[in-house]
Design a protein around this motif. Sequence first.
Motif, PDB file in Angstrom:
ATOM      1  N   GLU A 181      53.141  74.454  52.262  1.00 24.71           N
ATOM      2  CA  GLU A 181      53.754  72.943  51.638  1.00 24.71           C
ATOM      3  C   GLU A 181      53.109  71.954  50.372  1.00 24.71           C
ATOM      4  O   GLU A 181      53.871  71.073  49.374  1.00 24.71           O
ATOM      5  CB  GLU A 181      54.790  72.020  52.311  1.00 24.71           C
ATOM      6  CG  GLU A 181      53.629  71.249  53.484  1.00 24.71           C
ATOM      7  CD  GLU A 181      53.076  72.022  54.344  1.00 24.71           C
ATOM      8  OE1 GLU A 181      52.500  71.437  55.534  1.00 24.71           O
ATOM      9  OE2 GLU A 181      53.428  72.870  54.627  1.00 24.71           O
ATOM     10  N   SER A 182      51.709  72.602  50.457  1.00 24.68           N
ATOM     11  CA  SER A 182      51.148  71.767  49.144  1.00 24.68           C
ATOM     12  C   SER A 182      51.748  72.117  47.667  1.00 24.68           C
ATOM     13  O   SER A 182      51.656  73.178  47.554  1.00 24.68           O
ATOM     14  CB  SER A 182      49.748  72.272  48.950  1.00 24.68           C
ATOM     15  OG  SER A 182      49.227  71.725  50.413  1.00 24.68           O
ATOM     16  N   ASP A 183      51.801  71.321  47.162  1.00 22.49           N
ATOM     17  CA  ASP A 183      51.800  71.325  45.383  1.00 22.49           C
ATOM     18  C   ASP A 183      50.814  72.701  44.849  1.00 22.49           C
ATOM     19  O   ASP A 183      49.898  72.384  45.412  1.00 22.49           O
ATOM     20  CB  ASP A 183      52.559  69.932  44.540  1.00 22.49           C
ATOM     21  CG  ASP A 183      51.332  69.630  44.335  1.00 22.49           C
ATOM     22  OD1 ASP A 183      50.174  69.602  44.303  1.00 22.49           O
ATOM     23  OD2 ASP A 183      51.796  68.466  44.690  1.00 22.49           O
ATOM     24  N   SER A 184      51.158  73.097  43.559  1.00 21.37           N
ATOM     25  CA  SER A 184      50.168  74.068  43.230  1.00 21.37           C
ATOM     26  C   SER A 184      49.188  73.226  43.288  1.00 21.37           C
ATOM     27  O   SER A 184      47.774  74.184  43.355  1.00 21.37           O
ATOM     28  CB  SER A 184      50.642  74.260  42.062  1.00 21.37           C
ATOM     29  OG  SER A 184      51.232  74.329  41.188  1.00 21.37           O
ATOM     30  N   ALA A 185      48.832  71.645  42.200  1.00 22.07           N
ATOM     31  CA  ALA A 185      47.667  71.662  41.448  1.00 22.07           C
ATOM     32  C   ALA A 185      47.131  71.099  43.323  1.00 22.07           C
ATOM     33  O   ALA A 185      45.473  71.259  43.396  1.00 22.07           O
ATOM     34  CB  ALA A 185      48.150  70.018  40.912  1.00 22.07           C
ATOM     35  N   GLU A 186      47.428  70.435  44.388  1.00 22.60           N
ATOM     36  CA  GLU A 186      46.643  69.946  45.097  1.00 22.60           C
ATOM     37  C   GLU A 186      46.246  71.475  46.128  1.00 22.60           C
ATOM     38  O   GLU A 186      45.184  71.541  46.415  1.00 22.60           O
ATOM     39  CB  GLU A 186      48.030  69.867  46.713  1.00 22.60           C
ATOM     40  CG  GLU A 186      47.085  69.124  47.660  1.00 22.60           C
ATOM     41  CD  GLU A 186      48.043  68.287  48.711  1.00 22.60           C
ATOM     42  OE1 GLU A 186      48.028  67.648  49.443  1.00 22.60           O
ATOM     43  OE2 GLU A 186      49.173  67.989  48.258  1.00 22.60           O
ATOM     44  N   PHE A 187      47.190  72.305  46.634  1.00 24.70           N
ATOM     45  CA  PHE A 187      46.899  73.854  46.850  1.00 24.70           C
ATOM     46  C   PHE A 187      45.321  74.020  46.084  1.00 24.70           C
ATOM     47  O   PHE A 187      44.370  74.569  46.663  1.00 24.70           O
ATOM     48  CB  PHE A 187      47.992  74.784  46.461  1.00 24.70           C
ATOM     49  CG  PHE A 187      47.507  75.728  47.758  1.00 24.70           C
ATOM     50  CD1 PHE A 187      47.423  76.376  48.864  1.00 24.70           C
ATOM     51  CD2 PHE A 187      46.840  76.893  47.081  1.00 24.70           C
ATOM     52  CE1 PHE A 187      46.886  77.489  49.345  1.00 24.70           C
ATOM     53  CE2 PHE A 187      46.846  78.291  47.424  1.00 24.70           C
ATOM     54  CZ  PHE A 187      46.529  78.483  49.093  1.00 24.70           C
TER      55      PHE A 187
END
Length: 264
Positions: free
Chosen positions: A63-69
């Motif tokens: 569920e992490s957003d792409s930047a955080e991932f």
Amino acid sequence: MPWPHDVHVALPPSYEHGDRSYPVLWVTDASLSFPLVIGLMNWLHTVQEIAELIVIGLGAPAESDSAEFGARRTHDFYPMPRWVNAGPGGARMEALSSETPTGGGGADALLSFLVDELRPRLATEFRFDDDHGLVGFSGGGHFVGYALLSRPAAFGRYLTSSPALSGCEDLLFALEADYAMTHDDLAAKVFLGAGEAELTDPYVAAADIVGSMTRMSQLLRLRDYPSLELTSRLYPRQTHGSALSYALNEGLRTLYPLTTPSVG
């Protein structure tokens, strides 16, 4: 560890029908590659090409957003802030911020967590034997290389797809040279794979994926380690993304060939 990690466990078909132990395959980037690894393994075992394994996936939550991932992957997979080649002139550029956790620096912690904390904990719940393999893609492939050269006894089998081995100021090549100065053998089965089209993608080419993988493969072959089983492949027309399925397919069959009849 600066954040939680998802852990996925997949047990082989015969697990419920006996009490034997199984080799364990550890998969990085679980939210990305775990379903692909499991689906491919199920098929290859069905057609009697690979042995049964317990598979453990570890990675940032899906569920992490792409930047955080992306920031989490970089922190987890690189032992220091990540740099890449900026071009044939030899200039360098910083790919990501060196400020933790968006930069590298977490590979030691992740490797220690996986080997020294998570593995013993799960071994009390599941029937592990003393045969562990590690899989990684791209930045995860760098992590696989780092594990091989910094703690080579932690795993016996290493599968890396499109690894960015020259990140972190060529640290892995320095580790390889240090290891060779003090050791005359490397007991490991290693599979390296990448896509030919990674040479023509400007961003991927700047990361030196094919070049660094080729150089590392050459170095390890020239060491002539008696116990090292090394396979390297460059897949025609395959990209950074598509090469993964090819490397997994051949890598799993190379590292885990079925040598005894399937149970169940």
